[in-house]
Scaffold this motif. Sequence first.
Motif, short mmCIF file in Angstrom:
data_model
loop_
_atom_site.label_atom_id
_atom_site.label_comp_id
_atom_site.label_asym_id
_atom_site.label_seq_id
_atom_site.Cartn_x
_atom_site.Cartn_y
_atom_site.Cartn_z
N MET A 92 -36.24 13.14 12.64
CA MET A 92 -36.20 12.31 13.85
C MET A 92 -35.41 11.04 13.55
SD MET A 92 -37.10 12.05 16.85
CE MET A 92 -36.77 10.76 17.96
N MET A 93 -34.59 10.63 14.49
CA MET A 93 -33.83 9.40 14.25
C MET A 93 -34.73 8.22 14.55
SD MET A 93 -30.04 10.00 15.69
CE MET A 93 -30.35 10.59 17.32
N ALA A 94 -34.56 7.20 13.75
CA ALA A 94 -35.37 6.00 14.00
C ALA A 94 -34.68 4.79 13.42
CB ALA A 94 -36.73 6.15 13.34
N LEU A 95 -35.03 3.64 14.01
CA LEU A 95 -34.54 2.37 13.47
C LEU A 95 -35.79 1.62 13.01
CD1 LEU A 95 -31.98 0.44 13.35
CD2 LEU A 95 -33.07 -0.72 15.23
N VAL A 96 -35.75 1.16 11.76
CA VAL A 96 -36.92 0.47 11.21
C VAL A 96 -36.51 -0.93 10.82
CG1 VAL A 96 -38.68 0.50 9.43
CG2 VAL A 96 -37.76 2.64 10.31
N VAL A 97 -37.26 -1.92 11.30
CA VAL A 97 -36.96 -3.31 10.95
C VAL A 97 -38.17 -3.88 10.22
CG1 VAL A 97 -36.46 -5.59 11.82
CG2 VAL A 97 -35.45 -3.61 12.91
N HIS A 98 -37.93 -4.40 9.02
CA HIS A 98 -38.99 -5.02 8.25
C HIS A 98 -38.77 -6.53 8.31
CE1 HIS A 98 -41.06 -5.58 4.07
NE2 HIS A 98 -41.75 -6.10 5.07
N ARG A 130 -41.00 -0.05 14.17
CA ARG A 130 -40.21 1.18 14.15
C ARG A 130 -39.93 1.64 15.58
NH1 ARG A 130 -41.10 6.72 13.66
NH2 ARG A 130 -39.59 7.78 12.32
N TRP A 131 -38.64 1.92 15.84
CA TRP A 131 -38.26 2.47 17.16
C TRP A 131 -37.75 3.88 16.96
CZ3 TRP A 131 -37.27 -2.54 15.80
CH2 TRP A 131 -37.65 -3.56 16.70
N PRO A 132 -38.48 4.88 17.44
CA PRO A 132 -37.91 6.23 17.40
C PRO A 132 -36.81 6.28 18.47
CG PRO A 132 -40.14 6.25 18.31
CD PRO A 132 -39.79 4.83 18.06
N ILE A 133 -35.63 6.80 18.14
CA ILE A 133 -34.56 6.80 19.16
C ILE A 133 -34.01 8.20 19.36
CG2 ILE A 133 -33.87 4.39 18.93
CD1 ILE A 133 -31.86 5.10 16.95
N ALA A 134 -33.65 8.45 20.61
CA ALA A 134 -33.21 9.81 20.96
C ALA A 134 -31.71 9.96 20.80
CB ALA A 134 -33.59 10.11 22.39
N SER A 135 -30.97 8.90 21.14
CA SER A 135 -29.52 9.04 21.03
C SER A 135 -29.05 8.25 19.83
CB SER A 135 -28.87 8.49 22.29
OG SER A 135 -29.24 7.14 22.43
#
Length: 2028
Positions: A1-7, A50-55
């Motif tokens: 799954m694509m995701a953007l993770v910011v710590h 964490r943001w799961p992203i579709a595109s």
Amino acid sequence: MMALVVHLKTVAHLRGKGDRIAKVTFRGLSFLSRVAENCDEVAHFNETFRWPIASRLDGNEMLEIQVYNYSKVFSNRLVGTFCMVLQKVAEEGHLELTETLLDDNNASIKTSVTIEIRYQAMDGTVGVWSDGEFLDVPDDRDGMFTFETDSLLSGRSHGSATSPGRTLQGSIPTFRKAGKGVFSAMKLGKMKSSKDDHKRADEPAVLDMEDLDRKAMRLAGTFDPDTISLASVTAVTTNVSNKRSKPDIKMEPSSGRPVDYQISITVIEARQLIGLNMDPVVCVEIGDDKKYTSMKESTNCPYYNDYFVFDFHVPPDVMFDKIIKLSVIHSKNLLRSGTLVGTFKMDVGTVYSQPEHQFYHKWASLSDPDDITAGCKGYIKCDIAVVGKGDNIKTPHKANETDEDDLEGNLLLPEGIPAERQWARFYVKIYRAEGLPKMNTSIMANVKKAFIGENRDLVDPYVQVQFAGQKGKTSVQKSSYEPIWNEQVIFTELFPPLCKRLKVQIRDSDKVNDVAIGTHFIDLRKISNDGDKGFLPTMGPAWVNMYGSTRQYTLMDEHQDLNDGLGEGVSFRARLLLSVAVEILDTTSPEIISSTDVQVECVSNISESATGKIEEFFLFGSFLEATMIDRKIGDKPISFEITLGNYGNQIDGVSKPSSAKKKKKDAENEEEESELIQNSSEDEADEDRDLVSVSSTPVMKPVITDRNYFHLPYFAKKPCVYIKSWWQDQRRRLYNSNMMDKIADKLEEGLNDVQEVIKTEKAFPERRLRGVLEELSVGCSRFVTLANKDVNLAGRTKLDRERLKSCMREMDSMAQQAKQIRTQVKKNTVRDKLKMAQNFLQKLRFLADEPQHSIPDIFIWMMSNTKRIAYARIPSKDILYSIVDEESGKDCGKVKAVFLKLPGKKGFGHAGWTVQAKLELYLWLGLNKQRKDFLSGLPNGFEEIKADKMGPGLNSVPPVSLVYNMKQVFQLRAHMYQARSLFAADSSGLSDPFARVFFSTHSQVTEVLSETLCPTWDQLLVFDDVELFGEASELRDDPPIIVVELYDQDTVGKAEFIGRTFAKPTIKMCEEHYGPPRFPPQLEYYQIYRGNCTAGELLAAFELLQIGQGGRADLPPLEGPTDSEHGPILPVPLGIRPVLSRYRIEVLFWGLRDLKRINLAQVDRPRVDIECAGRGVQSALIQNYKKNPNFSTLVKWFEVDLPENELLHPPLNIRVVDCRAFGRYILVGSHAVTSLRRFIYSAPDKTSNNWATAAKLMNGYMVLTNGGSQPRSSPSLSPRTFSRPAGDLIVNMDSEPLVRKMDTVVKLDAMSDAVVKVDMNEEESDKEKKKKKKKKKGGVEEEDETDESVLDWWSKYFASIETLKETLRAQEAAQAEAEEREDMEIAAEAADIKPDDLLLKGSKTKERGKDKKSSKDKKKSHASDGMEKRPVKARVDELLVYNKELESEYANFEDWLHTFNLYRGKAGDDDEHALDDDRIVGRFKGSLCMYKLPLSEEITREAGFDPNMGMFQSIPHNDPINVLVRVYVVRATDLHPADINGKADPYVVIKLGKSEVKDKENYISKQLNPVFGKSFDIEATFPMESMLTVSVYDWDLVGTDDLIGETKIDLENRFYSKYRATCGISSNYSVHGYNVWRDPLKPSQILTKLCKDGKIDGPHYGPGGKVKVASRIFLGPTEIEDENGLKKQTEEHLSLNVLNHWEEIPRVGCKLVPEHVETRPLLNVDKPGIEQGRIEMWVDMFPMDMPAPGPAIDISPRKPKRYELRVIIWNTDEVILEDDDYFTGEKSSDIFVRGWLKGQQEDKQDTDVHYHSLTGEGNFNWRFVYPFDYLMAEEKIVISKKESMFSWDETEYKIPPRLTLQVWDADHFSADDFLGAIELDLNRFPRGAKTAKQCSLNMIRNEHELPTISIFKQKRVKGWWPFVARDENDEMELTGKVEAELHLVTAEEAEKSPVGLGRNEPDPLEKPNRPDTTFLWFLSPLKAIRYLVCNRYKWLIIKIVLALLLLIMLGLFLYSMPGYLVKKLLGA
């Protein structure tokens, strides 16, 4: 799954102590962190979001972090914001950083935030790390990672090669992907209390799209909407794709087509010409056309005022390269050509790029081309204007030209060029060329070979360079395909040059005629930079590529124009190595060559590597589809060939040099090969060496698609081509230009979005614009980081380095400016900022164009039988590969739809619009060593097929074809709803349109709808079983495009092409759900193009549905049968077709006008049919069009169902038919109203106060100003308005020109009564003072001018023109000020001042101004109480001079009566549709009003509501009415010359209906600016005669008179307009004198009538000069003087004051037309679109049923006044001595003085001669008398004389009053010698010195500083003036002084006291007391001798006599001595 993770780790450097909270936002979704309690400077959050992203993550998306001080009770306070663009994250997958925050003003603060971001894509393309250096991991199909060893070694870091979703689209917004969110990212700004309170959080999402956006909007609601910006990927126009690039929709090349141009040049005068006593002529030369002014004798300051017009019909490029050359020639006559004084050169392009395409009243400085060491040779004052088709030039208003002649400040130079230009040498070095084509037939060569036995190259090339009108040629290199010249061509020209382009042409020398092989233009602006850090033009050494016609040699090449640089070249011709350099000359150095002739010299050879290292390039192409092949070619087998330079060209490519060179033509190749061998295993190298390029596809026979087009049956097997070639490696140039292009494309697309949002009136265009500017600044900064590498490669030229520097500077500053402008984008400034952003776009496009070429362009040719049929040309940079994504070309490794077109002129017009073939083409170009990736961009799912002969195991050979094993099956549904504004293709002026939809190899057609330009097909086309090759997921993102072509069905012959458009379908894969947000798709408008012109819009939607295992059953169902192909037509399904509601459309039928004959028969009984969306209404039949063309029934209505969305409203069609006998109907003409929006009626606003309520109809009659209803920003109250406590409003009407009054808008509360007050006092005296000041300066008016008796209409006119000029100046100044203010704001923001402070500063100064003003007003109001007691000073009343037509000022007078042009006949295919005028067959007058049903009751219940008239209440009846039309023609300016002599003999003709007035006998001889000053009365009957034509004809003695130009005025609209254009209302009322009231109705009667018609209360006249109208009170004077000076009481002033402020009256108010003069352009049918001059005039109309008007005002031209100038020459002194005496050698002069006023031939007079003056003193006492006619207002002397002995009549000239005095030396036998002269302008000349001693050169040198006097004021002047001449060095020197007395008397005075000429009676002057030397020696020789003896030589004679005596004595002594001695001796 694509995701953007910011710590989020920590936030540091916080101020104070407290609780903190952070908010992290991405894609509109925010997370709040926990509260970090009670922390000091550092807050540790240590939290992960964490943001799961579709595109996939787009590199332009933003992440935003905001840090707040947290409070439980109050709202959180923002500490700062941190934003970042996720580009690096998208590429690299991981990022850690610490960065400071920004506060509300975008200034950075100390607080910093530390974060770590990870992004994981699905396929693992990002996120691999290796020892600290990130390497690009391509997305390999095998799933293995392979690294390029080459790049590993080079040690550069790489961006991602296939960065997802980051394509920059082409230039035109074509594809729309419905259903994508508008905000792919959202930037939320500062927390301020929202300024725009009416924007609430519950606003809908911008395009009602995805829920994400709604959330974002809701969030946005709590923030300041002025900071939100939208990033890219809008739903409006984008296709988000990574494997396809955008096709170009405009097909036709526009460049080579000839257009009309007119260049007009007025040579006004010349000054300071160098030379003694010359007779100058000015020669104007453009290209090869020459025209001369007349010759002026014996003057250095000739005045010509000659007007020349040159007409051209050439392509723009040719026009703009033509040189305008002005030269002054001295003493030219029939026999001798004269000597050149100096020239001035400039190209036409420079003039065209000026504002308004013109220079007006500018001084051209002359230089001598043969002597560059000399300075300026004089100045010519001229106007130059270049008019193309459709340009209209606004000439500044011509009146008395008293503007100070400040030469230096008004030089004829473009902005930014220094006044002192220096001489410079332009060196063009020509080294060598290669790849030349054959230029001769082979037959001759074979014959030669048989005889001589040697093989020759068939071309003899030389290079010709053209610059600034000069040509230079190199030597001819005989028989060489690769000639080497090593020569330089040197031009000497002033720098900066005013000629933009150098033309370099390789030509073939031939005995008969030389032909061009190829042409290249070098634009000097692109190879230099004029900034302070700029550089002189420099270029190369670099190769330039030349393109032109195809290479096979034919004797008559049909495309020869292409080789001359006209049009787009269709084939590579040659490349040439050259360089350009410029050196500024030091003209003082002695050894300089002073001539400017072109020189050619040899230069040394240049090393091979100077232009770069030669690299091997690899080009790969794959043809995925070839469809839409024209049926003419479709029956023969076809192949495609790709060429790059001469590589790959098999027919006519490489002309091999005869000398035995190797095939690879550079010596370096051997090393290259050995390198290749070392780098790779043995077998691979071998195979690589033998890699033969495959440049064309196999021949294949096309298959039929439908009646018009064929396609090639490639299906699963796609042919490939590949070419190896060798070029100098100059990729860096292309990379930089690619980066800029991509930024520009993105910007353009964004700006198109913003415009679309504004056009469709969607919400928040400002947010999108902010996003665009943000992207721009990010892109620019990115460029700065990327461009600065590979800086020391081989072959980098000076231009490369300088260009890089200047591009970096420009981009850097652009990034800064974009940031600043972004912060200033607010709702109300969107448009201005949009303009600024468009300037950025132009600048980017200019910078991106690389002047030094490297790899030539790629040509794709469609071949049939080895004949070249059609081609496409693709710039090599567009497909160039780079490891860094931004640098690679926009189409590299992408599938592009390419349309092939016919070459050269064949491609113009119809042939150019039909597509020859459409290819889906994949191209990749890069270094051979980077070849690994060349297939990576292709749609997946194929196998490679290699050529047979290669053994197995060789895997690096490119494939010859690809076979796709994956295919998907789809169903395409095309919902074709309607089209509008189509092109008229039939002679009826309509079309029978149908649409043909192409998708892949399928096509289908809609039904044909006959006779319409706005078809509503409402039809669904279903394409079943469409097979597409490739992976399903890729197809979903990248569907192929759909082409829609519209045709007009003809009963016989082939259907005619109307236009085409492209679309992308919305795709549903079989596993997706068919439902919102993406389905069903929405209807959208697609722009239809025909060539380069738009030809309408198509409203449609397209969806592509995948057919899965279940077959078609799974698809969403279709209504209606689908089984057979020929079933009934399917309608567009419900979810897609628009929602309809019921509207009523009311039509006002007024009448028909100017109907032309149809098929030679008159139209007799016309009827109008109105139709909209299938419903309609018919007008009553006009029984007899001739007798009365108006309709009997005025209003009819019909009801119709229309879409709710106004943008989807169908057009309304108006058709006029003629009812003939036997029930036949003939269509006369039609008109389509494309947008009904302006006719929509909006109901009144309930909330607003009483009088401010009314229907606001968009077109006029019931429109009301919204009073206090909305808080509209009212214009600042004018100085003349302020409120009284009582709620009165006072308007002081100063008798100031009306112009100022236009700004006065008074906004009031609805209830208040208002007082408006007139006083004519204070302001007056100000004006008077101003006048006096002006008089001092210009001496325009005579003292007695203000005396009432002297004033006439012309005084008024000239005063008004002055006012107009002042107003224009003021407007310019105000504009400049506004711009300056804006710059200040930008600067302030950069310097961190809050704009608010600035505003405060600004407003404080304003306030002060206001206080002053209001106090002045108070004074005024007190003053006016005592008004009656004071005498009113007379002053000139003014009228209003409009420098345009009256219609443009008053919206064509269509306030309630609209005019619809009726068209018939085919539309013309010229570039502009402006030429539809010849299709107009008449006009329908009427109006429309539409509204939704049901309508509220209130309106219909109003008093006096007439239900028959519907919404058109209170409209006058349309019965015929008799009118007296009075036309005043003042003058014409700038007429187009009609005679050979460059002049015209104009007269006026006026036509109205059948009556025509010709003023032929009063023609004005030889004049292009005639003053007519006439009025004409014509009686007319509206409506039959309502079109007034005023024409200016040229009188000819023999033959018919020619029309110069005409203008047409629709009198009917003026007559019925509420602006009351019948008779202009003057600013003051008087009953006699020059300002007499013209209207038969007095102001009070007019006012009463207006009040009655408008149903308003009033007028009520009260005591004390008050009048009340509709709750407004106006004040004014109440007395008037009649002719005898008696005072009478009157209400007229009061009424007039109300009329002049009528626009302030509530509900019915509007600006009434004032007394005016309008300026109308004169047009001529033969020269469409180009102005032939302008005419100043006005029209009064008086209905015959009213009292008759008084006599017409006398505006006949002022007769010049007769004066006599008496000049007495008393004495001269210090005149230089010319002659040497015969006897004594003494210097003396025989002085006489010559003078003239009008011209040397006309009235020169000489004094007698003062002979033999030895001291330069002369005594004359001699009188000259000059009678002359003078026009005071224009300051010109009027002379009438015959031009030549053959002239028929006298011509009138106007020349400035200049007295010329010259001093001469009389010679008896030879010609007299000219010694010196002085010229005195009688209006402004220096006061004479009291004594000869005080008289010096400074009186002339510092003329501007010294006080001047006017003889017309002083009447009598005496003094000493200097004579000057120029010496050899062109310095002024004093050559004498004259004591003269000037006395001016009027003709009457002259009669009373006559004087004699010379010293004659009457009033003789005494004889001068001259010394005796002056007599003539041969008349009285004795006297002369006595004089000689007595005076001069007395002592000399005495000495001689004494000496003689001595001698005689001595002689006698000697003689007698011997005899005497002898005597003595002999003692005789």
